[in-house]
Design an enzyme around this catalytic site. Structure first.
Site, PDB file in Angstrom:
ATOM      1  N   SER A 199       0.808  -1.342  -0.001  1.00  0.00           N
ATOM      2  CA  SER A 199       0.019   0.013  -0.054  1.00  0.00           C
ATOM      3  C   SER A 199       0.806   1.025   0.065  1.00  0.00           C
ATOM      4  CB  SER A 199      -1.030  -0.232   1.255  1.00  0.00           C
ATOM      5  OG  SER A 199      -0.224  -0.156   2.306  1.00  0.00           O
ATOM      6  N   ASN A 223      -1.962  -2.709  13.481  1.00  0.00           N
ATOM      7  CA  ASN A 223      -3.539  -2.650  13.337  1.00  0.00           C
ATOM      8  C   ASN A 223      -3.739  -1.259  14.011  1.00  0.00           C
ATOM      9  OD1 ASN A 223      -3.297  -5.014  12.010  1.00  0.00           O
ATOM     10  ND2 ASN A 223      -4.294  -6.099  13.455  1.00  0.00           N
ATOM     11  N   THR A 283     -39.580  27.722  -8.025  1.00  0.00           N
ATOM     12  CA  THR A 283     -39.948  26.395  -7.614  1.00  0.00           C
ATOM     13  C   THR A 283     -40.134  25.577  -8.895  1.00  0.00           C
ATOM     14  OG1 THR A 283     -42.409  26.617  -7.244  1.00  0.00           O
ATOM     15  CG2 THR A 283     -40.911  27.025  -5.266  1.00  0.00           C
ATOM     16  N   HIS A 284     -39.854  24.234  -8.958  1.00  0.00           N
ATOM     17  CA  HIS A 284     -40.259  23.589 -10.145  1.00  0.00           C
ATOM     18  C   HIS A 284     -39.335  24.166 -11.256  1.00  0.00           C
ATOM     19  CE1 HIS A 284     -43.438  21.584  -7.912  1.00  0.00           C
ATOM     20  NE2 HIS A 284     -43.714  22.856  -7.545  1.00  0.00           N
ATOM     21  N   SER A 328     -14.259  27.049 -26.908  1.00  0.00           N
ATOM     22  CA  SER A 328     -14.461  25.900 -27.758  1.00  0.00           C
ATOM     23  C   SER A 328     -13.372  25.845 -28.792  1.00  0.00           C
ATOM     24  CB  SER A 328     -15.766  26.134 -28.582  1.00  0.00           C
ATOM     25  OG  SER A 328     -16.010  25.091 -29.532  1.00  0.00           O
ATOM     26  N   LYS A 385     -17.901  30.786 -28.126  1.00  0.00           N
ATOM     27  CA  LYS A 385     -18.156  29.920 -26.820  1.00  0.00           C
ATOM     28  C   LYS A 385     -17.355  30.525 -25.726  1.00  0.00           C
ATOM     29  CE  LYS A 385     -20.423  26.264 -26.815  1.00  0.00           C
ATOM     30  NZ  LYS A 385     -21.748  25.789 -26.127  1.00  0.00           N
ATOM     31  N   GLU A 432     -19.149  22.964 -14.166  1.00  0.00           N
ATOM     32  CA  GLU A 432     -19.366  21.603 -14.700  1.00  0.00           C
ATOM     33  C   GLU A 432     -18.563  20.680 -14.049  1.00  0.00           C
ATOM     34  OE1 GLU A 432     -20.510  21.786 -19.131  1.00  0.00           O
ATOM     35  OE2 GLU A 432     -19.701  23.554 -18.904  1.00  0.00           O
TER      36      GLU A 432
HETATM   37  N1  ARG Z   1      -1.241  -1.297   5.289  1.00  0.00           N
HETATM   38  C1  ARG Z   1      -2.171  -1.805   6.343  1.00  0.00           C
HETATM   39  C2  ARG Z   1      -3.433  -1.388   6.184  1.00  0.00           C
HETATM   40  O1  ARG Z   1      -3.609  -0.093   5.591  1.00  0.00           O
HETATM   41  C3  ARG Z   1      -1.643  -1.735   7.670  1.00  0.00           C
HETATM   42  C4  ARG Z   1      -2.142  -2.702   8.681  1.00  0.00           C
HETATM   43  C5  ARG Z   1      -1.672  -4.159   8.101  1.00  0.00           C
HETATM   44  N2  ARG Z   1      -1.950  -5.142   9.157  1.00  0.00           N
HETATM   45  C6  ARG Z   1      -1.811  -6.121   9.155  1.00  0.00           C
HETATM   46  N3  ARG Z   1      -2.397  -7.035  10.294  1.00  0.00           N
HETATM   47  N4  ARG Z   1      -1.703  -6.624   7.931  1.00  0.00           N
HETATM   48  O2  ARG Z   1      -4.461  -1.676   6.736  1.00  0.00           O
END
Ligand code: ARG
Length: 460
Positions: free
Chosen positions: A22, A109, A154-155, A276, A282, A289
């Site tokens: 990650s 964690n 409204t509407h 445009s 334009k 948008e």
């Molecule tokens: N990169 C993990 C996440 O974003 C961190 C926690 C990972 N924990 C594990 N037990 N693999 O959730």
């Protein structure tokens, strides 16, 4: 070898390394990760869980690593998986054994829960600043347009005359609610999870309150399972940001309509519109948008997060790593939209004449003409019917109510008198609606002042 490699006989497949990693998207939490680790290390030293001298070395080295990252001197490694293990690896590469003690009494964690809370709190502060800037723009514009009469709808059918200030202040209400919602979410984000461990707390005598105070959290989590598996704060923020994007999107929709030749109520500054490639004439409201369009991705982020969480058994599951890209995207999108939207409306040209002219058509003063009859003693239902007939008569003659002669009025009700013309002037229609919350100057001024007090005193 991986930081967790002891139990393994084989290297991770390269494909799995890439899949699992990650770092590509969680590297942006490096500051929070390091700040959190510094607080954890100080606490470990203070509690004599690790040698205080080693704790000092860890703290000092983490500070250096932070500087090096900010100076662009560090390259993160995909096979070190995530920001948490990348930082830990950098630390152990630099100070060896002492670095290996940092993770005592901690799990990734609770570490990731800490980091993402801290990261989102910083973003909530940033978003709030932008909201306050936008509110200031709205009150400034409103003060300048207290008597700019425009049609209210409204509407999408012309309904009753209001002022541009009144219309703008309607959006100010929404953005104040957005700020309040984010502040509320901030309160539930500001809960410190370290000490939850992997799921069941830890056997070390951690001082959780010390870490909480060092990092500026307002509370500590009260259940270790919830501490590592709660992502409500991200869901809430995504919901709050989705609502905020609804507000921006509705406002943009109006600005797009108002920029059309048919309305011509506003004209975007050249710096906030585009041309445009084929049609030389334009001038398109692309910025509005795009903001309207980007609301969709924030709603998608919310749906993705809700769906990702809904089937997860307690406590941590790797699915939760998917929270980041989605909540980051929601935050990034809002932070992209708010300032450009603010500058777009601060610089747009407001066509008072077109607004006034617009308010004059469509019988927007018909309710006031009915109210005139009520003030002369007629029941409202009867007055309503009389006006309905009068409007139908005007449509046949292709004229407005103001253009009729008194004699014509009298054909519909003898109660009409010369003073009806003053009563149905657009200015009178607005001025008479002076209840709190109405478009009359006094009421709008009071709502502007309330909003100004809000922006002066608001804090998360
Ligand atoms: N990169 C993990 C996440 O974003 C961190 C926690 C990972 N924990 C594990 N037990 N693999 O959730």
């Amino acid at each position: 070898m991986k930081l967790w490699g002891g139990r393994f006989q084989k290297e991770t497949d390269k494909q799995v390394d890439d899949f699992n990693s990650s770092i590509r998207f969680d590297a942006r939490m490096y500051r929070e990760d390091i700040t959190g680790s510094i607080a954890h290390a100080k606490m470990l030293g203070k509690q004599n869980i690790i040698d205080p001298a080693e704790a000092d070395l860890i703290v000092k080295t983490l500070g250096e690593i932070l500087e090096d990252i900010e100076a662009g001197k560090v390259e993160f490694l995909v096979d070190a998986e995530d920001i948490h293990m990348n930082v830990e690896k950098l630390l152990t590469d630099r100070i060896g054994a002492a670095g290996k003690r940092l993770h005592t009494g901690r799990s990734r964690n609770d570490q990731v829960a800490l980091d993402i809370r801290m990261y989102l709190m910083a973003k909530e502060e940033e978003i709030t600043e932008h909201l306050l800037t936008l509110l200031r723009t709205l009150t400034t514009l409103s003060r300048a347009h207290m008597d700019t009469i425009m049609p209210g709808y409204t509407h999408l059918q012309k309904a009753q005359p209001i002022t541009f200030a009144h219309h703008l202040m309607a959006y100010a209400q929404m953005f104040m609610r957005d700020a309040n919602r984010i502040a509320d979410c901030y309160g539930r984000t500001s809960v410190m999870p370290l000490g939850s461990g992997a799921l069941a707390g830890t056997t070390y005598p951690l001082d959780r309150a010390f870490v909480q105070e060092t990092l500026g959290f307002s509370q500590i989590t009260d259940n270790s399972l919830d501490g590592v598996s709660d992502r409500d704060f991200a869901l809430e923020l995504a919901a709050d940001l989705s609502i905020l994007m609804v507000h921006l999107s509705r406002f943009c929709e109006e600005l797009i309509l108002w920029s059309s030749h048919e309305f011509s109520f506003v004209e975007m500054d050249d710096a906030y519109s585009t041309g445009s490639s084929i049609m030389p004439q334009k001038k398109n409201p692309d910025v509005a948008e795009l903001i309207r369009g980007k609301s969709g991705r924030v709603f998608g982020d919310l749906m993705g997060l809700l769906t990702m969480m809904k089937g997860l058994p307690l406590a941590y599951n790797k699915d939760m790593q998917e929270d980041k890209e989605q909540i980051f995207d929601a935050v990034d999108t809002v932070l992209l939209c708010l300032p450009v939207f603010n500058n777009m409306i601060a610089t747009m040209k407001i066509r008072k004449d077109a607004m006034y002219q617009g308010a004059g058509g469509g019988f927007t003063n018909a309710t006031d003409a009915a109210d005139y009859l009520v003030k002369k003693g007629l029941p409202f239902r009867e007055a309503h019917e009389i006006l309905g007939k009068l409007v139908f008569y005007c449509i046949g003659k292709n004229c407005t109510l103001d253009a009729l002669a008194l004699a014509e009025y009298k054909q519909f009700s003898p109660v009409f008198d010369e003073d009806v013309f003053a009563a149905i002037r657009l200015e009178a229609c607005v001025a008479e609606r002076s209840l709190p919350g109405g478009p009359a100057e006094k009421a709008v001024l009071s709502s502007i002042e309330k909003c100004e007090r809000f922006t002066e005193s608001f804090s998360l």
